[in-house]
Write a protein that holds these residues in place. Structure first.
Motif, PDB file in Angstrom:
ATOM      1  N   LYS A 246      47.224  43.024  11.921  1.00 35.06           N
ATOM      2  CA  LYS A 246      47.912  41.789  12.324  1.00 35.06           C
ATOM      3  C   LYS A 246      49.137  42.100  13.184  1.00 35.06           C
ATOM      4  CE  LYS A 246      46.380  38.945   8.418  1.00 35.06           C
ATOM      5  NZ  LYS A 246      46.790  38.234   7.172  1.00 35.06           N
ATOM      6  N   ASP A 281      39.676  35.438   7.613  1.00 31.38           N
ATOM      7  CA  ASP A 281      41.027  34.872   7.641  1.00 31.38           C
ATOM      8  C   ASP A 281      41.073  33.788   8.712  1.00 31.38           C
ATOM      9  OD1 ASP A 281      43.782  34.372   8.183  1.00 31.38           O
ATOM     10  OD2 ASP A 281      44.301  36.326   7.329  1.00 31.38           O
ATOM     11  N   PRO A 282      41.146  32.505   8.315  1.00 28.68           N
ATOM     12  CA  PRO A 282      41.068  31.427   9.317  1.00 28.68           C
ATOM     13  C   PRO A 282      42.172  31.473  10.364  1.00 28.68           C
ATOM     14  CG  PRO A 282      41.719  30.584   7.151  1.00 28.68           C
ATOM     15  CD  PRO A 282      41.289  31.999   6.949  1.00 28.68           C
ATOM     16  N   GLU A 283      43.336  32.011   9.994  1.00 34.40           N
ATOM     17  CA  GLU A 283      44.450  32.075  10.951  1.00 34.40           C
ATOM     18  C   GLU A 283      44.274  33.194  11.964  1.00 34.40           C
ATOM     19  OE1 GLU A 283      49.279  32.896  11.069  1.00 34.40           O
ATOM     20  OE2 GLU A 283      48.282  32.580   9.136  1.00 34.40           O
ATOM     21  N   TRP A 284      43.578  34.266  11.562  1.00 34.21           N
ATOM     22  CA  TRP A 284      43.518  35.461  12.397  1.00 34.21           C
ATOM     23  C   TRP A 284      42.136  35.782  12.957  1.00 34.21           C
ATOM     24  CZ3 TRP A 284      47.683  38.334  13.950  1.00 34.21           C
ATOM     25  CH2 TRP A 284      48.906  38.031  13.336  1.00 34.21           C
ATOM     26  N   ARG A 287      41.852  35.232  16.731  1.00 38.54           N
ATOM     27  CA  ARG A 287      42.788  36.138  17.395  1.00 38.54           C
ATOM     28  C   ARG A 287      42.249  37.571  17.372  1.00 38.54           C
ATOM     29  NH1 ARG A 287      48.497  34.524  14.628  1.00 38.54           N
ATOM     30  NH2 ARG A 287      49.360  35.991  16.172  1.00 38.54           N
TER      31      ARG A 287
END
Length: 428
Positions: A246, A281-284, A287
């Motif tokens: 991250k 991981d929905p946020e990452w 990305r």
């Protein structure tokens, strides 16, 4: 001790997937390529044997302790079996799902935990590595290495033998944050300078910048970057790997570049795997997909560009050693050879048993020093057999491992250093 109740012995967090386990038809094509099977001839120390153990554990028929733990722990993770498998078995995905299970659910001995924790307390941190470089230089000059060589336990003896030649000027040097080519910009790239690479192999980073610029690339090297998480990912330390992934994504994703360039095989392999590491991981997740799609090994990127910079002639016989995480994990095999052949006069030769790991494998040569030593000696003898003037390989761990068993018999370089000499430098 795990209770055997018919339920999976793995916990519910990302266990090895049943469909991936079922892909293996146990044909045995992997056996000749597996380093530990070559050393010991033990079925459970082959890829198909380890998959059979994973299958039994997933069914709850065996626990994770004891034999299962020992056979999985002995795997180098070199991924030669992935290359050899005609059925497309994703052993890499299976191993990277299994190792975190062991780290969470099986308690290592006190000495093993202490040693591994010490490794991960040092390697990912550049400031600590610079302090270690100072202490290492003093230690190397003190005469203690020869005195202690025979009395140190195997792991510390391996750590001592693998100490790189320390140059403090390079260990504390910094890279330019931006380098522009003299002519038109063909590509705009960002460079991972890394942790161990930046301190102990700074000259490889500097050569990478120069060669990329000579071939028309504008190179951005963010100052605030660090470990990409490769060592943690390959050792099953998922939390460490996720955190570092991250941070790396956050460092590079906002840069206006066409590619993110890596000159370390293990780092490049891991960065291309962020897409799997962060898939849940929905946020990452997105990305990570965007980031991984931009990652290129430096040999891979340069092979995409028609050579522009003139090369001086170098009459030499060069042996190329395939780093496992470049050849097997990333499928980058022909590109480094093709780049080396752009140097006039250079003869590029392959090694016997080229697909067999040298025994470096991340931290394997530190935590499993005996089999790593056997593989290192075997690789060194294969190199001697072709009698090269120079050995090149695209991974610092391989360079240190092979240097331990070849000594000063044959000079060793990263391929980008040789290319840099042909384009920018004077003969060695």
């Amino acid at each position: 001790m795990t209770e055997l109740s018919g339920q999976s012995s793995f916990d519910s967090h990302k266990p090895p997937a049943r469909d991936l386990l079922d892909d293996c038809v146990h044909c045995g094509f992997c056996l000749p390529t597996c380093p530990t099977y070559q050393l010991w001839g033990e079925e459970m120390d082959s890829p198909r044997g380890r998959i059979y153990l994973m299958d039994l554990a997933e069914r709850g028929e065996i626990g994770l302790e004891g034999a299962f733990f020992q056979h999985i722990d002995a795997c180098l993770g070199c991924m030669a079996c992935v290359t050899a498998c005609p059925s497309g078995v994703q052993y890499d995905r299976l191993l990277e799902a299994t190792r975190p299970q062991l780290e969470r659910n099986v308690r290592r001995s006190t000495s093993d935990r202490f040693f591994r924790n010490a490794v991960f307390a040092l390697f990912p941190y550049r400031r600590r590595l610079r302090l270690a470089a100072v202490l290492g230089l003093l230690y190397q000059k003190s005469g203690l290495p020869k005195l202690l060589e025979r009395i140190l336990p195997p792991r510390l003896r391996a750590a001592q033998a693998l100490l790189p030649p320390v140059r403090l000027r390079e260990a504390f040097a910094t890279l330019p944050r931006r380098i522009r080519p003299s002519g038109p910009v063909r590509r705009r790239v960002a460079l991972l300078s890394g942790c161990v690479q930046d301190v102990f192999f700074h000259e490889v980073n500097a050569a990478t910048q120069r060669v990329l610029a000579a071939e028309g690339c504008e190179v951005l090297t963010p100052r605030r970057q660090g470990c990409c998480g490769a060592l943690g990912l390959h050792a099953g330390r998922e939390e460490h790997a996720v955190d570092r992934a991250k941070r790396t994504i956050a460092t590079f994703e906002g840069l206006p570049v066409d590619a993110i360039v890596v000159n370390v095989a293990g780092c490049g392999s891991s960065m291309k795997e962020y897409v799997h590491l962060l898939a849940d991981d929905p946020e990452w997740a997105q990305r990570a997909r965007d980031f991984s799609a931009k990652v290129r090994d430096v040999n891979e990127l340069l092979a995409e560009l028609e050579p522009r910079a003139p090369r001086r002639r170098m009459d030499a016989k060069v042996a190329y050693h395939d780093a496992c995480h470049l050849g097997h994990a990333q499928g980058v095999r022909e590109q480094p050879r093709a780049l080396l052949r752009t140097i006039p006069g250079l003869e590029v030769v392959d090694l016997p048993e080229a697909d067999l790991c040298c025994g470096s494998a991340g931290i394997y040569n530190l935590v499993q020093p005996e089999p790593a030593a056997e593989l290192g000696e075997r690789k060194a003898n294969n190199i001697r057999d072709v009698a090269p003037d120079l050995l090149v390989t695209a991974n610092p761990g391989c360079l240190l491992q092979i240097r331990r068993y070849l000594g000063d018999e044959i000079p060793m370089l990263h391929p980008i250093q040789l290319l840099d000499e042909a384009i920018n430098g004077e003969p060695r």
